[in-house]
Scaffold this active site. Structure first.
Site, PDB file in Angstrom:
ATOM      1  N   HIS A 157     144.307 -65.607  -0.394  1.00 38.56           N
ATOM      2  CA  HIS A 157     143.635 -66.860  -0.023  1.00 38.56           C
ATOM      3  C   HIS A 157     143.734 -67.073   1.482  1.00 38.56           C
ATOM      4  O   HIS A 157     144.820 -67.360   1.990  1.00 38.56           O
ATOM      5  CB  HIS A 157     144.292 -68.064  -0.726  1.00 38.56           C
ATOM      6  CG  HIS A 157     144.259 -67.991  -2.222  1.00 38.56           C
ATOM      7  ND1 HIS A 157     145.095 -68.728  -3.023  1.00 38.56           N
ATOM      8  CD2 HIS A 157     143.460 -67.281  -3.068  1.00 38.56           C
ATOM      9  CE1 HIS A 157     144.831 -68.466  -4.298  1.00 38.56           C
ATOM     10  NE2 HIS A 157     143.846 -67.587  -4.346  1.00 38.56           N
TER      11      HIS A 157
HETATM   12  C1  LIG Z   1     142.096 -60.194  -5.127  1.00 38.19           C
HETATM   13  C2  LIG Z   1     141.653 -61.613  -4.915  1.00 38.19           C
HETATM   14  C3  LIG Z   1     141.897 -62.565  -5.903  1.00 38.19           C
HETATM   15  C4  LIG Z   1     141.512 -63.897  -5.714  1.00 38.19           C
HETATM   16  N1  LIG Z   1     141.645 -64.790  -6.745  1.00 38.19           N
HETATM   17  C5  LIG Z   1     141.078 -66.017  -6.647  1.00 38.19           C
HETATM   18  C6  LIG Z   1     141.015 -66.900  -7.764  1.00 38.19           C
HETATM   19  O1  LIG Z   1     141.448 -66.557  -8.864  1.00 38.19           O
HETATM   20  N2  LIG Z   1     140.463 -68.128  -7.571  1.00 38.19           N
HETATM   21  C7  LIG Z   1     139.971 -68.532  -6.368  1.00 38.19           C
HETATM   22  O2  LIG Z   1     139.535 -69.666  -6.257  1.00 38.19           O
HETATM   23  N3  LIG Z   1     139.997 -67.705  -5.300  1.00 38.19           N
HETATM   24  C8  LIG Z   1     140.496 -66.458  -5.419  1.00 38.19           C
HETATM   25  N4  LIG Z   1     140.455 -65.597  -4.354  1.00 38.19           N
HETATM   26  C9  LIG Z   1     139.890 -66.077  -3.082  1.00 38.19           C
HETATM   27  C10 LIG Z   1     138.379 -66.170  -3.117  1.00 38.19           C
HETATM   28  O3  LIG Z   1     137.825 -64.971  -3.591  1.00 38.19           O
HETATM   29  C11 LIG Z   1     137.893 -66.490  -1.686  1.00 38.19           C
HETATM   30  O4  LIG Z   1     138.452 -67.713  -1.300  1.00 38.19           O
HETATM   31  C12 LIG Z   1     136.381 -66.574  -1.607  1.00 38.19           C
HETATM   32  O5  LIG Z   1     135.777 -65.388  -2.032  1.00 38.19           O
HETATM   33  C13 LIG Z   1     135.975 -66.878  -0.158  1.00 38.19           C
HETATM   34  O6  LIG Z   1     134.580 -66.948  -0.086  1.00 38.19           O
HETATM   35  P1  LIG Z   1     133.819 -66.760   1.309  1.00 38.19           P
HETATM   36  O7  LIG Z   1     132.376 -66.939   1.043  1.00 38.19           O
HETATM   37  O8  LIG Z   1     134.482 -67.592   2.306  1.00 38.19           O
HETATM   38  O9  LIG Z   1     134.099 -65.252   1.772  1.00 38.19           O
HETATM   39  P2  LIG Z   1     134.103 -63.845   1.038  1.00 38.19           P
HETATM   40  O10 LIG Z   1     134.170 -63.974  -0.424  1.00 38.19           O
HETATM   41  O11 LIG Z   1     135.144 -63.050   1.724  1.00 38.19           O
HETATM   42  O12 LIG Z   1     132.675 -63.230   1.389  1.00 38.19           O
HETATM   43  C14 LIG Z   1     132.326 -62.799   2.672  1.00 38.19           C
HETATM   44  C15 LIG Z   1     131.319 -61.667   2.549  1.00 38.19           C
HETATM   45  O13 LIG Z   1     130.798 -61.394   3.842  1.00 38.19           O
HETATM   46  C16 LIG Z   1     130.671 -60.007   4.027  1.00 38.19           C
HETATM   47  N5  LIG Z   1     130.729 -59.710   5.468  1.00 38.19           N
HETATM   48  C17 LIG Z   1     131.807 -59.804   6.276  1.00 38.19           C
HETATM   49  N6  LIG Z   1     131.489 -59.455   7.534  1.00 38.19           N
HETATM   50  C18 LIG Z   1     130.171 -59.134   7.514  1.00 38.19           C
HETATM   51  C19 LIG Z   1     129.270 -58.670   8.511  1.00 38.19           C
HETATM   52  N7  LIG Z   1     129.656 -58.493   9.781  1.00 38.19           N
HETATM   53  N8  LIG Z   1     127.991 -58.408   8.139  1.00 38.19           N
HETATM   54  C20 LIG Z   1     127.578 -58.585   6.851  1.00 38.19           C
HETATM   55  N9  LIG Z   1     128.406 -59.027   5.871  1.00 38.19           N
HETATM   56  C21 LIG Z   1     129.687 -59.291   6.201  1.00 38.19           C
HETATM   57  C22 LIG Z   1     131.855 -59.444   3.267  1.00 38.19           C
HETATM   58  O14 LIG Z   1     131.638 -58.085   2.933  1.00 38.19           O
HETATM   59  C23 LIG Z   1     131.939 -60.364   2.063  1.00 38.19           C
HETATM   60  O15 LIG Z   1     131.201 -59.869   0.978  1.00 38.19           O
HETATM   61  C24 LIG Z   1     140.873 -64.280  -4.503  1.00 38.19           C
HETATM   62  C25 LIG Z   1     140.632 -63.328  -3.513  1.00 38.19           C
HETATM   63  C26 LIG Z   1     141.003 -62.006  -3.706  1.00 38.19           C
HETATM   64  C27 LIG Z   1     140.725 -61.019  -2.620  1.00 38.19           C
END
Ligand SMILES: Cc1cc2nc3c(=O)[nH]c(=O)nc-3n(C[C@H](O)[C@H](O)[C@H](O)COP(=O)(O)OP(=O)(O)OC[C@H]3O[C@@H](n4cnc5c(N)ncnc54)[C@H](O)[C@@H]3O)c2cc1C
Lengths: 479, 139
Positions: free
Chosen positions: A418
């Site tokens: 997280h």
């Molecule tokens: C193993 C694991 C278990 C988890 N378990 C939970 C859970 O049970 N419940 C919960 O609420 N949260 C959980 N989380 C956390 C949750 O997944 C994250 O808080 C959430 O995914 C964040 O969303 P986001 O959109 O901020 O970023 P992300 O999900 O990180 O998405 C960002 C995306 O942007 C892409 N990206 C990055 N840089 C670039 C670039 N330069 N060009 C193009 N694309 C790019 C990445 O590849 C990624 O796909 C977990 C996380 C992990 C890793």
């Protein structure tokens, strides 16, 4: 260089990006989503397997922060981002937490009553459900232990769908990630999705961004550079990658200086009776007695994962792994107090994160471990593994007490899944990077819409909050 | 997935060392000095190497250098490169590094200590071969 035009450019297809793309496309905007990772079907690899790590994790899960204790952090890198690989546990944050955020960075339009409808929509649109008819033997064990200590536990809902006629058949396969929910919806509404396309820089001209330059990959190799032009750009690349992109374009005010996370420690515990049944998937019960500071729970405990967390010190690992049905992995997750700086390492183009695990964090984790140990022994545990590298097995809560009073810096495997708060939102210019709705200061058409925006820890699993806030912010953008 | 790249000559030097370390780690995990009947060792080594090279570039570069250095380091203590040692001696050589206080070499063994067993057990699980190592009744 090939050039593609759109109205709304969304960088990253995790929960923040998927929500942004979906609502903007449904509002009739011409949306283009760029995603660095590949587009895999949800069932392309078993959950928590090596194949999944190779396909869907950044650097196969091997990233660390620097500080007194290195913290291993995991990020998704695939269409759907973290939602494709996570445990899918869903929480609403406490009302108290939302109010603290509101005052901390002076966020406009952030009354809990204004936010709950967004959470309700997320729960509906992304299929948030409890396990029908009980959540399995590992959860029962956790409840039993907590019950004898007089502590409360709670079943945590998941982004999960259980077939009505045979709910148990969905325990391993019902994940409602972004590739199952919002991304298909966005595409049905006309959004274009480009996987294997990494944005390398934002194109900036004075107070506007013109778009971005991206590199596509094919068969693992760099393929071509393309230029994207857009009226508005949403950076949704996650809490580590978003500030890197912004900083590279010269947007540095409160960007990448305040990364926060939930440090987590895991131990294994062996019991007299079997309780570990992988058919139930991720155990969904959490001890919520010590929230918001601490969460205790049980992880998916397959033999490879047990081997990873067990350590060699317990002796005769083979025998211990044969006992896997009566052994589980348990965790303590804390609200961290350290703030991290994210910078690009010159030449190598990788992030460098300096983030201290503070004494307050160690104290809190120590308290959590002690509570966890007490609970596990109360539930009948025979022995726990040590949270310290090379430490001896722990046979009683008393053994644990001395250790937990002074957890050693730098000697425990600490990890996190997280991460947030690297470009916080609000009206307080001194502490925030964006306005109250994610619009970056000093630019007309650049927005952040992911976990980076949190002013502080949500004190619960964050994905639900990422989605709800993204929904709120894109609603404001669309008017 | 981006395929990790390394000049072929360097890779040819690295692979046998990673393989030798992977075997020593598995031997340690199973608490014995022979692995004749243990399946999936080449797969474990190859995934381990892939993981090593897939780390953020600066870590990967450091790990490659340390791995090659480690191979030579046993010349002073055991009279031969790590890759040339018996499994028993390889286990001892790794144990010496493990016993060091903090530092880059310590991180080096932490990577192998954690990842090699994890990959080994994962490979067995994936190929439904856990029972071969853990005995009948473990599926
Ligand atoms: C193993 C694991 C278990 C988890 N378990 C939970 C859970 O049970 N419940 C919960 O609420 N949260 C959980 N989380 C956390 C949750 O997944 C994250 O808080 C959430 O995914 C964040 O969303 P986001 O959109 O901020 O970023 P992300 O999900 O990180 O998405 C960002 C995306 O942007 C892409 N990206 C990055 N840089 C670039 C670039 N330069 N060009 C193009 N694309 C790019 C990445 O590849 C990624 O796909 C977990 C996380 C992990 C890793």
């Amino acid at each position: 260089m090939k050039r593609i035009d759109c109205d709304v450019l969304v960088i990253g297809s995790g929960p923040g990006g998927a929500m942004t793309a979906c609502l903007a496309a449904e509002a009739g905007r011409d949306v283009l989503v760029l995603e660095e990772g590949a587009h895999h079907p949800i069932d392309s690899a078993p959950s928590f397997s090596l194949a999944e790590m190779d396909q869907k994790y950044r650097n196969a899960g091997l990233n660390v922060t620097f500080g007194g204790t290195s913290i291993t952090y995991l990020e998704g890198r695939c269409v759907g981002g973290g939602s494709e690989i996570n445990a899918a546990l869903y929480h609403r944050p406490l009302e108290k937490t939302l109010r603290e955020w509101q005052t901390q960075t002076r966020i406009r339009g952030f009354e809990p009553e204004q936010l709950w409808p967004h959470f309700e929509a997320v729960e509906r649109d992304c299929n948030v459900n409890l396990v029908p008819g009980g959540n399995g033997p590992a959860c029962d064990l956790l409840k039993r232990g907590a019950g004898s200590m007089g502590w409360s536990t709670r079943e945590i809902a998941r982004f999960w769908s259980y077939p009505a006629e045979a709910p148990q058949t969905g325990l391993l396969t019902g994940r409602q990630s972004m590739t199952v929910t919002l991304i298909p919806r966005a595409m049905r509404a006309g959004a274009r999705l480009m996987p294997n396309t990494r944005v390398v820089k934002l194109l900036r001209e004075g107070k506007r961004v013109l778009g971005a330059v991206a590199e596509t990959t094919e068969g693992g190799a760099r393929h071509e550079r393309i230029e994207l032009r857009a009226k508005s750009v949403f950076v949704c690349a996650g809490a580590v990658q978003t500030p890197r992109l912004l900083r590279r374009a010269g947007f540095t005010h409160n960007v990448g200086d305040t990364l926060q996370l939930h440090p987590m420690i895991r131990i294994t515990a062996r019991f007299k009776e079997p309780f570990n049944d992988l058919a139930w998937g991720v155990p969904t019960e959490q001890v919520d007695q010590f929230k918001p500071g601490l969460t205790l729970g049980c992880s998916y405990s397959s033999i490879p994962h047990l081997a990873l967390w067990m350590g060699a010190e317990l002796g005769d690992k083979k025998q211990r792994l044969r006992d896997w049905r009566r052994t589980g992995i348990f965790y303590v997750a804390a609200v961290g107090t350290g703030k991290g700086k994210i910078r690009d390492l010159p030449l190598v183009g990788e992030p460098f994160i300096r983030l201290p695990l503070t004494q307050a964090d160690l104290d809190r984790l120590g308290e959590g471990l002690l509570r966890l140990g007490q609970l596990l022994f109360a539930a009948g545990a025979e022995e726990l593994s040590s949270p310290v590298e090379g430490g001896p097995g722990i046979r009683s809560a008393n053994d644990l007490e001395a250790l937990c009073k002074a957890l050693p810096q730098g000697k425990m495997p600490v990890s996190t899944i997280h991460l947030f708060s690297s470009a916080p939102m609000g009206e307080d210019e001194a502490t925030t990077a964006t306005d109250s709705f994610g619009k970056l200061r000093g630019v007309e058409n650049l927005y952040v819409n992911d976990a980076s925006l949190f002013p502080a820890s949500p004190a619960v699993n964050p994905q639900g909050t990422v989605l709800a806030i993204a929904r709120r912010n894109v609603g404001e953008f669309l008017g | 997935m981006l395929s990790p790249t390394l000049p072929p000559a360097l890779r040819a030097r690295l692979s046998p060392v990673v393989r030798a370390i992977a075997e020593a780690e598995v031997a340690e995990e199973l608490g014995r000095d022979h692995l004749d009947d243990v399946p999936l060792l080449p797969e474990t080594a190859s995934v381990l190497e892939h993981r090593l090279l897939g780390m953020p570039k600066h870590f990967a570069a450091g790990m490659v250098a340390l791995t090659l250095l480690f191979d030579r380091s046993t010349r002073a203590t055991d009279g031969a490169s790590f890759t040339q040692l018996s499994l028993a001696k390889r286990r001892k050589a790794l144990a010496r590094i493990r016993a060091l206080p903090l530092g880059p070499l310590k991180n080096f063994t932490t990577f192998y200590d954690k990842m090699a067993p994890f990959i080994f057990w994962s490979a067995l699980e994936e190929h439904h071969l856990l029972h071969v190592v853990l005995g009948e009744g473990v599926e």
